[in-house]
Design a protein around this motif. Sequence first.
Motif, PDB file in Angstrom:
ATOM      1  N   GLY A  98       0.818  -1.207   0.000  1.00 45.73           N
ATOM      2  CA  GLY A  98       0.000   0.000   0.000  1.00 45.73           C
ATOM      3  C   GLY A  98       0.852   1.257   0.000  1.00 45.73           C
ATOM      4  N   ILE A  99       1.903   1.270   0.819  1.00 43.92           N
ATOM      5  CA  ILE A  99       2.782   2.444   0.858  1.00 43.92           C
ATOM      6  C   ILE A  99       3.558   2.573  -0.456  1.00 43.92           C
ATOM      7  N   SER A 154       1.206   3.881  -2.991  1.00 48.99           N
ATOM      8  CA  SER A 154       0.300   4.945  -2.530  1.00 48.99           C
ATOM      9  C   SER A 154      -1.147   4.523  -2.719  1.00 48.99           C
ATOM     10  N   SER A 155      -1.455   3.343  -2.215  1.00 49.21           N
ATOM     11  CA  SER A 155      -2.793   2.783  -2.403  1.00 49.21           C
ATOM     12  C   SER A 155      -3.386   2.393  -1.058  1.00 49.21           C
ATOM     13  N   GLY A 156      -4.682   2.564  -0.934  1.00 47.89           N
ATOM     14  CA  GLY A 156      -5.368   2.193   0.290  1.00 47.89           C
ATOM     15  C   GLY A 156      -5.435   0.682   0.462  1.00 47.89           C
ATOM     16  N   VAL A 157      -5.395   0.243   1.729  1.00 49.66           N
ATOM     17  CA  VAL A 157      -5.427  -1.176   2.067  1.00 49.66           C
ATOM     18  C   VAL A 157      -6.631  -1.424   2.974  1.00 49.66           C
ATOM     19  N   VAL A 188     -11.585   1.656  -0.945  1.00 44.38           N
ATOM     20  CA  VAL A 188     -10.300   2.315  -1.177  1.00 44.38           C
ATOM     21  C   VAL A 188     -10.560   3.506  -2.087  1.00 44.38           C
ATOM     22  N   THR A 216      -7.955   5.833  -2.867  1.00 45.27           N
ATOM     23  CA  THR A 216      -6.715   6.282  -3.505  1.00 45.27           C
ATOM     24  C   THR A 216      -5.933   5.064  -3.995  1.00 45.27           C
ATOM     25  N   LEU A 251      -1.981  -3.000  10.425  1.00 46.42           N
ATOM     26  CA  LEU A 251      -1.292  -2.414   9.280  1.00 46.42           C
ATOM     27  C   LEU A 251      -0.215  -1.408   9.678  1.00 46.42           C
ATOM     28  N   GLN A 273       3.461  -0.556   7.873  1.00 52.24           N
ATOM     29  CA  GLN A 273       3.518   0.656   7.041  1.00 52.24           C
ATOM     30  C   GLN A 273       4.559   1.627   7.588  1.00 52.24           C
ATOM     31  N   GLU A 283       7.913   0.361   6.481  1.00 54.80           N
ATOM     32  CA  GLU A 283       8.107   0.686   5.059  1.00 54.80           C
ATOM     33  C   GLU A 283       8.497   2.158   4.891  1.00 54.80           C
ATOM     34  N   ARG A 284       7.794   3.036   5.593  1.00 48.74           N
ATOM     35  CA  ARG A 284       8.074   4.470   5.445  1.00 48.74           C
ATOM     36  C   ARG A 284       9.449   4.842   5.999  1.00 48.74           C
ATOM     37  N   TRP A 316      -6.666   7.092   2.532  1.00 48.52           N
ATOM     38  CA  TRP A 316      -6.709   6.369   1.253  1.00 48.52           C
ATOM     39  C   TRP A 316      -7.865   5.372   1.229  1.00 48.52           C
ATOM     40  N   THR A 317      -8.586   5.317   2.338  1.00 43.67           N
ATOM     41  CA  THR A 317      -9.755   4.436   2.428  1.00 43.67           C
ATOM     42  C   THR A 317     -10.877   5.251   3.056  1.00 43.67           C
ATOM     43  N   ALA A 318     -12.112   4.851   2.811  1.00 47.56           N
ATOM     44  CA  ALA A 318     -13.242   5.548   3.431  1.00 47.56           C
ATOM     45  C   ALA A 318     -14.270   4.521   3.881  1.00 47.56           C
TER      46      ALA A 318
END
Lengths: 317, 269
Positions: free
Chosen positions: A106-107, A110-113, A141, A143, B137, B141, B144-145, B231-233
Amino acid sequence: MTDTARILVFIDNLAGALHKVQHELLTLARSLGEPVAAVGGVPDEALLAELGSHGVATVYRPAADLEDSLVAPKAAFLANAVRAAAPSAVLLENGFGGKEIAARLGIKLSSGVITDAVAVAPDLSVTKSVFAGAYTVVAKVTTGTPVITVKPNTIEAAAAGTGGVPQVVEVDPGDPGPAARIIERSPKPATGRPELSEARVVVAGGRGVDGDFGPIEELADALGGAVGASRAATDAGWIEHSAQVGQTGTTVSPQLYISAGISGAIQQKAGMQTAQVIVAVNKDPDSPVFEIADFGIVGDLFKVLPQAAEEIRKRKG
Amino acid sequence: MDDAATLNIVVLVKYVPDTQFDRQLDSGTYTTDRSESILSELDEYAVEAALQLIEARGGAKAGNKVIALTMGPAPAVNAVKKALQLGATEGVHLVDDALAGSDAAGTSLALAAAIRRLGPVDLVIAGMSSTDGETSLVPAQLAERLGLPQVTFAASLQVEDSTVTARRDGERQAETVQAQLPALVSVTDQINEPRYPNFKGIIAAKKKKITELALADLGLEPAQVGAAGAWTAVLSAEPRPARSQGIIITDEGDAGIKLVDFLASRKLL
């Protein structure tokens, strides 16, 4: 979404046979579009044939072997596979490894998980439970390319039965960056039972088994199920920790969950209340577990479970 | 590592709804109702693991640090205070109205920025999951960052020289996993027995420093985090219909047979 939308499934092994959960993922992918797969190495012929039987026409694999390390190299490769396949969604298993690969992917993209999916609609909106089953949430998702990890036992797996042998496409394995490595593995003795997280049937014991998991195992074996335990039972050392069901153990959503000698405190219920059918056996008629049981027996598990196991063996002949 | 003999550890702590009670999503925003909140039980194992590592190296007196980091609205600082009472050496509270509604991507972005601001860190330690969001998550994440290797679900943990070694207990196999520092580690509830704060610790905690950081301190824009940067809703949230109580019988000698009859009636045999 058009019929040509590709759905990329990450298959985290190189040899056939596919696990039950992988069949479920491929079946789901086919319901959403054209399934394609990414595997983290060189797939054997059996695996390719199985993927083909799910209608997978293209399999992406790394052009060089991935390091024998944990999630980072798999995530780096998968990101490149996504760039090559340009799918409309990526599906992974919901275990620890699958979620961690999904998280890093996802990172990178740049995508939502979204994790813990129990259903994915054609518009790629995802249904999941939160607070251990207390709420059902629909999320999407917004983005990037949706990355979704799917819980076991939520889709009825079926092969398409129409496919040929898929074409294999090599992609750059990418740079994993610093990664943790596995320096030693000790396989656990095979029990012949299904894995707890994937099992269709789970029989779980708690404080009431008083150190003896015999009746739990006997009934689990009669039903072809997995053995689970409450935290009280694993903390007491009666059974290994990996059998623990609940908030700090494995979350299960089997078709049938049989709870024996477990009072059903909130943390224990948390791990199993999305089971389709719950059966409870407990000596104490006031146990909270009876509040959520479809079928409850106030009785002695050392009598009820062996009798049930015997009856099942008799009926199965 | 700035000095091989000392450790700088960041522990991620979270203020979560107490799992002993029913938990709620606020209607409208679908965010977690945190009115009855405590330090996440699973984070206590992370704090304990960090404390044991520095105590084996002479503790705070020898220059080792355990920094408790949290992100959340004003009451979230209580998670940091609890960690300080247990023995963490300092606290950082990332608080900004714009962070409300952050998903894992936004949370990991803000935490990564906060950790970079703390200077060289050897280890970031987290619990195995939060007891509320449960997605697991954020640690991956964050790794990763920050470009860190991750060693997750550690049931034991050793740090020697610049190597971290952990044992993981999986369903199919047990594994020994190794990574070079700096690294991110998440620990399970099997790793240790968390201590309770004692009187001395509670008094000492009052003198420890808690740094408040806002987005501007991290060089982040409000649009990158919170609901705006997610990035999610969540489209909808429904309380799951309560499971209704089914048939309850008392064993009269044939309950095992009746159980099998029930399974047969539901086509579960």
